[in-house]
Design a protein around this motif. Structure first.
Motif, mmCIF file in Angstrom:
data_model
loop_
_atom_site.group_PDB
_atom_site.id
_atom_site.type_symbol
_atom_site.label_atom_id
_atom_site.label_comp_id
_atom_site.label_asym_id
_atom_site.label_seq_id
_atom_site.Cartn_x
_atom_site.Cartn_y
_atom_site.Cartn_z
ATOM 1 N N UNK A 114 0.826 -1.214 0.000
ATOM 2 C CA UNK A 114 0.000 0.000 0.000
ATOM 3 C C UNK A 114 0.862 1.266 0.000
ATOM 4 N N UNK A 115 1.915 1.280 0.802
ATOM 5 C CA UNK A 115 2.761 2.485 0.861
ATOM 6 C C UNK A 115 3.558 2.655 -0.434
ATOM 7 N N UNK A 116 4.040 1.562 -1.014
ATOM 8 C CA UNK A 116 4.753 1.684 -2.296
ATOM 9 C C UNK A 116 3.806 2.257 -3.358
ATOM 10 N N UNK A 117 2.577 1.758 -3.380
ATOM 11 C CA UNK A 117 1.614 2.249 -4.379
ATOM 12 C C UNK A 117 1.268 3.717 -4.120
ATOM 13 N N UNK A 118 1.220 4.089 -2.866
ATOM 14 C CA UNK A 118 0.856 5.473 -2.530
ATOM 15 C C UNK A 118 1.946 6.454 -2.937
ATOM 16 N N UNK A 119 3.225 6.115 -2.636
ATOM 17 C CA UNK A 119 4.286 7.127 -2.849
ATOM 18 C C UNK A 119 4.724 7.220 -4.308
#
Ligand SMILES: C[S@@+](CC[C@H](N)C(=O)[O-])C[C@H]1O[C@@H](n2cnc3c(N)ncnc32)[C@H](O)[C@@H]1O
Length: 239
Positions: A68-73
């Motif tokens: 989720x964080x990789x996709x967000x940033x």
């Protein structure tokens, strides 16, 4: 060229990185390989061979915790490249393949692997790098001969190899530069949440890209700062 590096736990620090701000996540997370290690190899006629990774590999790393964080940033035009051990390739694929238009991998062939003195099994002469992107991602296709998903290079040696403390999985800058050239343009932002002694940052700096790096271990972090030649002001800027 701004360089922001942080001595912190990436699980927390990544939350401060702005949404859709990163062009390339290029990273080398823990491998969960320590449980397979049989310890250092001892010989009467030469110094022992380090067969252990390090304490940082004793913590469980789960690719799904980072999705989720990789996709967000990362930006819609971004790319993700992660070094990956054989035992985690299925987990990376299971988690990331459904979430991206493309999931592929590269193979780095190490031309100078540690010899197998006991001649049992294969030499450990490769590393996998999983890569993901969506349609319209940035992609600087070079010559056909430069675009194989197989790249050869020795492991870090000589003056490139960091000492005091050495890092057991230091990556060659040449390999990282090859990926950065393909996946970004000058002034783009490269992010490495597991930067070790800062090899991704060194490669980004040489190619005039911006860099954001995180490393939890203070000794490795100090070396990374030195390699990147950062002043205190640059390195302590908040995200
Ligand atoms: C495989 S090594 C990366 C080596 C790096 N490619 C280099 O060339 O130096 C993984 C690094 O992640 C760091 N690490 C592990 N867990 C972390 C976390 N939660 N946050 C930040 N760094 C972490 C470890 O200390 C280790 O240096």
């Amino acid at each position: 060229m701004p360089f922001y590096v942080h001595c912190a736990d990436a699980r927390e620090k990544i939350k401060n990185i702005p949404t859709a701000s990163v062009d390339l996540i290029l990273t080398d997370p823990p491998y969960n390989l320590s449980s397979y290690s049989t310890g250092n190899m001892k010989f009467s006629w030469r110094k022992e061979i380090n067969n252990d990774l390090a304490d940082w590999d004793n913590t469980d790393f789960h690719p799904y915790e980072w999705l989720e964080e990789f996709k967000r940033v990362f930006k819609p035009t971004g790319n993700i490249f992660c070094f990956c051990s054989y035992n985690l390739i299925g987990k990376w694929h299971e988690t990331f393949d459904p979430e991206f238009d493309t999931f592929q991998f590269m193979v780095w062939h190490k031309t100078n692997p540690v010899p197998k003195f006991r001649k049992a099994g294969f030499l450990n002469s490769y590393e996998l790098i999983v890569c993901m992107w969506n349609k319209k991602h940035k992609w600087n296709f070079g010559k056909q001969s430069e675009m194989h998903n197989f790249i050869e290079s020795p492991i870090c040696m000589g003056t490139e190899r960091v000492k005091h403390p050495s890092h057991p999985t230091q990556k060659p800058v040449r390999i990282l530069q090859h990926i950065i050239r393909i996946a970004t343009d000058p002034d783009d932002v490269v992010f490495d949440p597991f930067m070790g002694v800062g090899s991704t940052g060194v490669a980004a700096l040489k190619l005039e890209r911006n860099f954001v790096g995180i490393e939890v271990d203070t000794a490795y972090f100090t070396i990374a700062e030195k390699r990147l030649n950062l002043t205190n002001n640059q390195s302590r800027l908040p995200l």
